[in-house]
Design an enzyme around this catalytic site. Structure first.
Site, PDB file in Angstrom:
ATOM      1  N   CYS A 116      38.833  62.997   4.414  1.00 27.82           N
ATOM      2  CA  CYS A 116      39.332  63.552   5.682  1.00 27.82           C
ATOM      3  C   CYS A 116      38.518  64.779   6.080  1.00 27.82           C
ATOM      4  O   CYS A 116      37.793  65.331   5.242  1.00 27.82           O
ATOM      5  CB  CYS A 116      40.808  63.929   5.518  1.00 27.82           C
ATOM      6  SG  CYS A 116      41.870  62.469   5.420  1.00 27.82           S
ATOM      7  N   CYS A 198      40.389  60.750   9.606  1.00 31.25           N
ATOM      8  CA  CYS A 198      41.621  61.471   9.291  1.00 31.25           C
ATOM      9  C   CYS A 198      41.351  62.974   9.237  1.00 31.25           C
ATOM     10  O   CYS A 198      40.187  63.392   9.073  1.00 31.25           O
ATOM     11  CB  CYS A 198      42.188  61.002   7.952  1.00 31.25           C
ATOM     12  SG  CYS A 198      41.000  61.080   6.608  1.00 31.25           S
TER      13      CYS A 198
END
Ligand code: JS2
Length: 294
Positions: A116, A198
């Site tokens: 992420c 993400c």
């Protein structure tokens, strides 16, 4: 025997000869037409450049370089299998009806989890964004992933019922062949790349063109649309201007307002910065004297 009969037989014979000739000429014309339409290799003639020469060696070489040297954590990837899956996604198929489905076996073999907060999209900033990720290893563009790395700047196509790749010509973007192998590939992998994004996600846009954010670009029509609010905490845009270039668009410009409203609809917080300093430093490497450079 009636005198007119010999002359009528003569007429019939010459009619048959004429018709025969006509059929022959027509036949030859049609064959020539098909020949002209089909290249010697039996492929249709397109307006775009053909499949990149030595594509298999280039693709395989990039696969081994990426999995054995750049990202050795992927060393168990089977590059030969990956090449076969890539080739089978378009070989012997109608080159204007390639689907996302055709690329699924390839995508399954090249899965790569991206941490992420490290996804970097771009639009109309191809050269600058990759100069930046070469220097700043924390962020990944699609072309810094295995699939994007192997296929970047390559061209490939084939024809239905033909086991060879078409090295003479491939559909160009202008031709009415929207589902061509290259275009469907980048649509498919860009969608996957966006779905996997993400945390804090970034995008580098070009403020020296009339509209930095373009809705029908791959970023605007595919990647933005596949960002999921439950995974993406925020989208941070950097609008970069060419050194000495036009200041045509910016974070307060209409196209960025368009992007801001789309992100509001998606409930994903959006921020924007003009000429993000670390990227400007990359630009200044080739313009050290410029007043906007430290
Ligand atoms: C043909 C290619 C190639 O966010 C970026 C990337 O993730 C990318 O895949 O898509 C976004 C850029 O596309 P966009 O917004 O349409 O910007 P652009 O500057 O018009 O880039 C068009 C080409 C993007 C797809 N693509 N297409 N051949 O070699 C190739 N390489 C890439 N990345």
């Amino acid at each position: 025997m009636a005198p007119w009969s010999s002359s009528s037989r003569g007429r019939r014979v010459c009619c048959c000869v004429l018709i025969g000739l006509g059929v022959l000429v027509l036949g030859a014309a049609v064959t020539a037409g098909i020949r002209r339409w089909l290249q010697p290799s039996g492929h249709k003639q397109w307006e775009g450049a053909g499949t990149t020469a030595h594509i298999s060696e280039i693709f395989l070489g990039r696969c081994f370089t990426y999995t054995q040297i750049i990202h050795p954590e992927l060393r168990d990837k089977n590059c030969q299998k990956i090449w076969n899956a890539f080739k089978n996604s378009f070989i012997s198929k109608d080159t204007c009806n390639i689907t996302e489905e055709d690329y699924q076996p390839l995508i399954k073999l090249t899965t790569q989890t991206l941490p992420c907060n490290q996804t970097l999209f771009w639009s109309k900033t191809n050269v600058l964004v990759h100069r930046y990720t070469k220097a700043q290893k924390e962020l990944f563009t699609l072309e810094d992933t295995l699939l994007g790395y192997m296929a970047d700047d390559l061209i490939w196509c084939g024809s239905s019922g033909n086991s060879e790749m078409n090295y003479q010509s491939c559909p160009s973007r202008m031709e009415n062949c929207s589902n061509s192998p290259v275009f469907v590939f980048w649509k498919t992998v860009s969608k996957k790349f966006a779905e996997a994004a993400c945390g804090v996600v970034h995008v580098m846009l070009n403020g020296s063109i009339s509209r930095a954010f373009v809705r029908n670009s791959i970023f605007g029509s595919i990647e933005v649309m596949n960002l999921h609010q439950e995974r993406v905490h925020s989208l941070r845009a950097w609008v970069m201007h060419d050194i000495g270039g036009d200041f045509s668009d910016s974070c307060s410009g209409s196209s960025i307002n368009d992007l801001r409203s789309i992100m509001r609809e998606k409930n994903i917080p959006f921020t924007c910065q003009d000429d993000y300093k670390p990227v400007r430093y990359i630009q200044c490497v080739s313009h050290p004297e410029h007043s906007s450079c430290p």
